[in-house]
Write an enzyme that holds these catalytic residues in place. Structure first.
Site, mmCIF file in Angstrom:
data_model
loop_
_atom_site.group_PDB
_atom_site.id
_atom_site.type_symbol
_atom_site.label_atom_id
_atom_site.label_comp_id
_atom_site.label_asym_id
_atom_site.label_seq_id
_atom_site.Cartn_x
_atom_site.Cartn_y
_atom_site.Cartn_z
ATOM 1 N N ARG A 203 -54.664 41.252 -1.910
ATOM 2 C CA ARG A 203 -55.877 41.672 -2.625
ATOM 3 C C ARG A 203 -55.891 41.035 -4.017
ATOM 4 O O ARG A 203 -56.263 41.676 -4.985
ATOM 5 C CB ARG A 203 -55.965 43.201 -2.725
ATOM 6 C CG ARG A 203 -57.391 43.726 -2.764
ATOM 7 C CD ARG A 203 -57.486 45.198 -3.157
ATOM 8 N NE ARG A 203 -58.848 45.676 -3.035
ATOM 9 C CZ ARG A 203 -59.351 46.726 -3.661
ATOM 10 N NH1 ARG A 203 -58.609 47.439 -4.467
ATOM 11 N NH2 ARG A 203 -60.591 47.082 -3.509
ATOM 12 N N ASP B 62 -59.224 55.040 4.010
ATOM 13 C CA ASP B 62 -60.433 54.352 3.548
ATOM 14 C C ASP B 62 -61.525 54.409 4.609
ATOM 15 O O ASP B 62 -62.661 54.017 4.356
ATOM 16 C CB ASP B 62 -60.127 52.885 3.224
ATOM 17 C CG ASP B 62 -59.569 52.731 1.816
ATOM 18 O OD1 ASP B 62 -59.523 53.736 1.080
ATOM 19 O OD2 ASP B 62 -59.169 51.607 1.451
ATOM 20 N N LYS C 254 -57.340 59.799 -9.597
ATOM 21 C CA LYS C 254 -57.022 59.197 -8.295
ATOM 22 C C LYS C 254 -56.100 58.021 -8.581
ATOM 23 O O LYS C 254 -56.516 57.040 -9.199
ATOM 24 C CB LYS C 254 -58.314 58.733 -7.612
ATOM 25 C CG LYS C 254 -58.112 58.025 -6.275
ATOM 26 C CD LYS C 254 -59.476 57.685 -5.668
ATOM 27 C CE LYS C 254 -59.380 56.781 -4.455
ATOM 28 N NZ LYS C 254 -60.718 56.351 -4.009
ATOM 29 N N TRP C 255 -54.859 58.154 -8.151
ATOM 30 C CA TRP C 255 -53.815 57.157 -8.465
ATOM 31 C C TRP C 255 -53.644 56.271 -7.234
ATOM 32 O O TRP C 255 -53.039 56.662 -6.254
ATOM 33 C CB TRP C 255 -52.516 57.890 -8.798
ATOM 34 C CG TRP C 255 -51.347 57.066 -9.199
ATOM 35 C CD1 TRP C 255 -50.888 55.912 -8.645
ATOM 36 C CD2 TRP C 255 -50.433 57.372 -10.263
ATOM 37 N NE1 TRP C 255 -49.754 55.480 -9.277
ATOM 38 C CE2 TRP C 255 -49.447 56.362 -10.269
ATOM 39 C CE3 TRP C 255 -50.341 58.410 -11.186
ATOM 40 C CZ2 TRP C 255 -48.376 56.368 -11.176
ATOM 41 C CZ3 TRP C 255 -49.279 58.410 -12.083
ATOM 42 C CH2 TRP C 255 -48.315 57.392 -12.087
ATOM 43 N N ASP C 256 -54.174 55.082 -7.318
ATOM 44 C CA ASP C 256 -54.223 54.185 -6.166
ATOM 45 C C ASP C 256 -53.060 53.199 -6.192
ATOM 46 O O ASP C 256 -52.365 53.031 -7.213
ATOM 47 C CB ASP C 256 -55.565 53.433 -6.186
ATOM 48 C CG ASP C 256 -56.051 53.060 -4.798
ATOM 49 O OD1 ASP C 256 -55.239 53.043 -3.864
ATOM 50 O OD2 ASP C 256 -57.254 52.768 -4.661
ATOM 51 N N MET C 257 -52.868 52.505 -5.095
ATOM 52 C CA MET C 257 -51.805 51.505 -4.956
ATOM 53 C C MET C 257 -52.205 50.655 -3.766
ATOM 54 O O MET C 257 -52.152 51.130 -2.633
ATOM 55 C CB MET C 257 -50.492 52.251 -4.692
ATOM 56 C CG MET C 257 -49.225 51.465 -4.776
ATOM 57 S SD MET C 257 -48.887 50.538 -3.281
ATOM 58 C CE MET C 257 -47.199 50.105 -3.551
ATOM 59 N N ASP D 49 -64.622 55.697 -9.793
ATOM 60 C CA ASP D 49 -63.620 54.915 -9.068
ATOM 61 C C ASP D 49 -63.398 53.575 -9.757
ATOM 62 O O ASP D 49 -63.679 53.400 -10.955
ATOM 63 C CB ASP D 49 -64.058 54.780 -7.596
ATOM 64 C CG ASP D 49 -62.879 54.664 -6.645
ATOM 65 O OD1 ASP D 49 -62.332 53.552 -6.504
ATOM 66 O OD2 ASP D 49 -62.497 55.680 -6.040
HETATM 67 C C1 GLA Z 1 -58.696 51.509 -2.380
HETATM 68 C C2 GLA Z 1 -59.014 52.980 -2.216
HETATM 69 C C3 GLA Z 1 -60.509 53.161 -2.197
HETATM 70 C C4 GLA Z 1 -61.086 52.628 -3.490
HETATM 71 C C5 GLA Z 1 -60.691 51.183 -3.674
HETATM 72 C C6 GLA Z 1 -61.095 50.672 -5.047
HETATM 73 O O1 GLA Z 1 -59.049 50.785 -1.257
HETATM 74 O O2 GLA Z 1 -58.422 53.494 -1.072
HETATM 75 O O3 GLA Z 1 -60.838 54.519 -2.035
HETATM 76 O O4 GLA Z 1 -60.614 53.409 -4.558
HETATM 77 O O5 GLA Z 1 -59.291 50.993 -3.541
HETATM 78 O O6 GLA Z 1 -60.734 49.379 -5.251
#
Ligand code: GLA
Length: 753
Positions: free
Chosen positions: A443, A548, A476-479, A366
């Site tokens: 953030r 989360d 895992k492509w986050d935002m 992650d």
């Molecule tokens: C977000 C994602 C989490 C994790 C964090 C990492 O909150 O939902 O699962 O990957 O970012 O900063």
């Protein structure tokens, strides 16, 4: 064929085994007549055209004052012509007004379903799976031509609509509102179901009776949002999970959406779904076209569950793409809640080694693997490996993970940037930022301008380099923030109204290029959990991180709500540590797994800290999921007991195989109660005449206390009508029983199968 056109009466009847959708052209205007359960085709449905004159309404012309657009239900309602409700199309014409007169010009029928330019969409694999009708409307004075597209699938209770708007005039016009579809229901005797919430509390089910005026859901945050999923359902007051009429509307879009229901004084309900007009203003030069996203309308008379299953199978098999579409998903372990930012290669390999020994198949690294990223204050944007943490680079780590017999996966958050990175210093103009305004953090990060193709090219280059540098099997492509300061520094002032939607188009372009370049990689979308859990994302990433919040009790509600629109195979669900990191609640390891099974399943904890006993439990859980994941993820889901109803103390759902040979039932009870008497859970979806062997996972093999009391296989009809016995015999004896946060999982197999 699913679409009958009666030229004489200019009536269009779109239908399949489940639904009918009828409209007819009257005096040049296509008017909605019926949408609901299948009715036989007829040459005309003229009695459904409302021709009653009502005082005080605006007629369409001096000769035709008897016809008011306020009282009929236009298929493509437009601005300025006497229909006083909010329209599907609003255009500022070259003359500066908003007055239109869109009339029917023709139609085309074709087999199959065309792709939508630049946008994710449902598709067919064979033209026989669907039929598409395009009706053309035009206003020659305003220079507007509209092609409204309808696709009806054979064998699914689903219909899809979208629109293409063309500037067919000589001067620039501006679209102020271009919705994907309008669905008119003749009456308002419905309740609306929406999925509301917030970060860590996604997809709470809210159900309320329709009231006069406008109600609905929307986003104005640049992504679909934790707060308001781009989905709503209309159901009858008597509709339950298992019976009654339900209409579901799901927008295949990941940006700002609006889905509204407008109840007029004559008690008809107009559903409009599309890009949120509040953040949209799209100039169109002569000859230019604008394509809206599409909206899926599902109809079922088998309850909310029937509507969900229609959406599930459509999204799973004809929206998701690529080799992972039909495959059960790998069981993963993710290091986020195990280490957060505090790791190095050895620590990662230690966690992975234990997980591998328990049968886990994929390790996901992650956040925190790149330079400048030891907390959430920096690092996003450059995407260079931090070799102090990972001396062998991603390739070296991936190799070590592979040597343990696991695949390697990686977290990225490409759309964002932190101050202090090289890209921030070199390209301040790539950040969304309005001239002279403060820049607003979330953030500690800012948003790259994906409406600018240069930025999309840059990000594609970075992702291609990172993902090509190691053996990466999953992304895992986050935002992690909503958009503000939405001003593109590369866009002229007169086109700024395009930027919100252009961002979504840039994102889709990036996703499209990256997923095509790495076709075998499994993508999971994420947005601080379920902040972008929408049908648009599912076209690129067949699964999404649901929340989360990994607490098993909270997850019941989150996964129940999410499943109203989205399939089990799409819901990222992990077993995390106890006490839970978000709520500090302690729950049994069994319960955590029994909840996480109903999703993609994985672990998000420090496996090195599991006791020997827990390791054995995890090994058994992994084996259980491997044996049953095809059924769980690809079967038909029936929700049985809602955590949003009654005292919310119980929840139950089940999945059934297509042949109804196998099923898995899960029952959850949050707090133990005392001396409650016999309890049963009525199942659904089984073959009433079949006999099923019923086993409880983890219960003693012999019938008796703490286990099932059945001494023979039960018929499907007993299980569906009498119910599965849930009596907890220990609860009346003041023993500790099984305590709070109980879960029970049952497997059913057709006897003799
Ligand atoms: C977000 C994602 C989490 C994790 C964090 C990492 O909150 O939902 O699962 O990957 O970012 O900063």
């Amino acid at each position: 064929m699913p679409i009958d056109v009666h030229e004489g009466s200019q009536t269009f009847h779109l239908h399949n085994d489940v639904l009918s959708y009828v409209f007819a052209v009257r005096e040049g205007y296509p008017l909605s007549l019926y949408f609901g359960a299948r009715v036989p085709d007829e040459p005309e449905f003229d009695y459904l055209v409302d021709e009653e004159y009502r005082p005080s309404s605006v007629g369409v012309s001096p000769e035709r004052e008897y016809l008011s657009l306020e009282h009929v239900r236009c298929e493509v309602p437009f601005s300025g012509a006497g229909d006083m409700r909010l329209p599907a199309l609003e255009v500022v014409t070259a003359a500066g007004g908003r007055v239109l007169d869109l009339t029917y010009r023709g139609h085309e029928l074709s087999c199959g379903k065309p792709a939508l330019r630049g946008l994710p969409a449902t598709y067919v694999e064979d033209p026989s799976e669907a039929q598409t009708l395009v009706i053309t409307l035009a206003d020659d004075v305003a220079g507007v031509t509209v092609r409204a597209l309808y696709t009806v699938f054979s064998g699914r209770g689903a219909l899809v609509r979208s629109m293409e708007v063309e500037n067919s005039g000589q001067a620039t016009i501006t679209l102020e509102r271009a919705m994907s579809g309008c669905f008119s229901l003749e009456e308002d005797g419905f309740e609306m179901i929406q999925l509301t919430g917030s970060w860590a509390r996604e997809c709470s089910v809210a159900r309320s009776a329709l009231h006069p005026g406008i109600q609905g859901v929307y986003s104005a945050r640049g992504h679909s949002g934790h707060q308001s999923n781009p989905f709503l359902a209309l159901v009858r007051p008597e509709t339950t999970e298992l019976s009654g009429e339900a209409y579901g509307f799901s927008l295949v879009y990941s940006g700002n959406h609006a889905l509204t229901v407008d109840v007029d004084p004559y008690h008809s309900a107009r559903v409009l779904a599309g890009v949120n007009p509040a953040t949209f203003s799209w100039p169109l030069a002569p000859g230019e076209k604008f394509q809206t996203p599409e909206v899926v309308a599902a109809y079922s008379d088998e309850g909310i569950g029937g509507m969900s299953r229609t959406l599930h199978t459509l999204f799973r098999s004809r929206l998701a793409r690529g080799p992972w579409r039909d495959r059960p998903r790998p069981i993963l372990i993710n290091n986020w809640e195990a280490t957060y930012f505090d790791f190095d290669e050895e620590r990662i390999v230690e966690v992975a080694r234990v997980a591998a020994s328990l049968g886990v198949e994929l390790f996901v690294l992650d956040d925190g693997w790149f330079t400048g990223r030891d907390d959430d204050r920096g690092g996003l944007g450059d995407w260079e490996v931090n070799e102090a943490k990972l001396p062998g680079g991603l390739a070296g780590l991936a190799r070590r993970i592979n040597e343990l017999g696991m695949d390697f996966g990686l977290w990225v958050e490409p759309e964002m940037v932190n101050p202090g990175t090289r890209v921030w210093e070199e390209h301040p103009e790539w950040v969304l930022h309005a001239p002279g305004q403060p820049l607003r953090p979330c953030r500690h990060q800012y948003v790259l301008d994906l409406s600018n193709p240069e930025v999309v090219d840059y990000l594609y280059g970075r992702l291609e380099r990172v993902l090509g540098s190691a053996d990466v099997a999953y992304v895992k492509w986050d935002m992690n923030r909503s958009l503000a300061d939405v001003y593109s520094q590369s866009t002229p002032p007169e086109l700024q109204g395009r930027v919100w939607h252009a961002y979504a188009l840039g994102l889709y372009d990036l996703y499209d290029r990256v997923t095509r370049r790495f076709p075998d990689v499994l993508f999971e979308s994420c947005c601080g959990g379920g902040g972008r859990f929408d049908a648009g994302m599912l076209a690129f990433a067949p699964q999404a991180w649901t929340s989360d919040n990994t607490d098993a009790v909270e997850r019941l509600r989150i996964q129940w709500g999410t499943s109203l629109a989205y399939p089990v195979s799409s819901m990222g669900s992990h077993v995390s540590a106890s006490p839970n990191h978000q709520l500090f609640r302690e729950t049994p390891l069994k319960t955590r797994a029994d909840v996480a099974y109903f999703g993609t399943f994985g672990y998000e904890l420090d496996a090195t800290r599991l006791t020997q006993g827990e390791r054995e439990q995890v090994r058994a859980q992994v084996a259980f999921m491997k044996e049953h994941r095809a059924l769980i993820q690809l079967g038909d889901q029936y929700r049985l007991r809602s955590p949003f109803e009654g005292d919310g103390n119980e929840c139950a759902w089940m999945v059934v195989s297509a042949e109804k040979d196998e099923a898995i039932v899960a029952y959850y009870r949050i707090l133990q109660q005392i001396n409650v008497g016999r309890r049963a859970l009525r199942l659904a979806g089984l073959d009433p005449d079949a006999r099923y062997e019923v086993r409880e996972e983890g219960a003693p093999a012999a019938p008796g206390v703490m286990g099932l009391r059945y001494r023979r296989p039960l018929t499907g009809s007993e299980l569906m009508r009498v119910g599965l016995d849930l009596t907890d015999e220990s609860a009346g004896k003041l023993s500790s029983g099984r305590g709070d946060f109980l879960s029970r999982v049952f497997t059913l197999r057709r006897a003799g199968a």
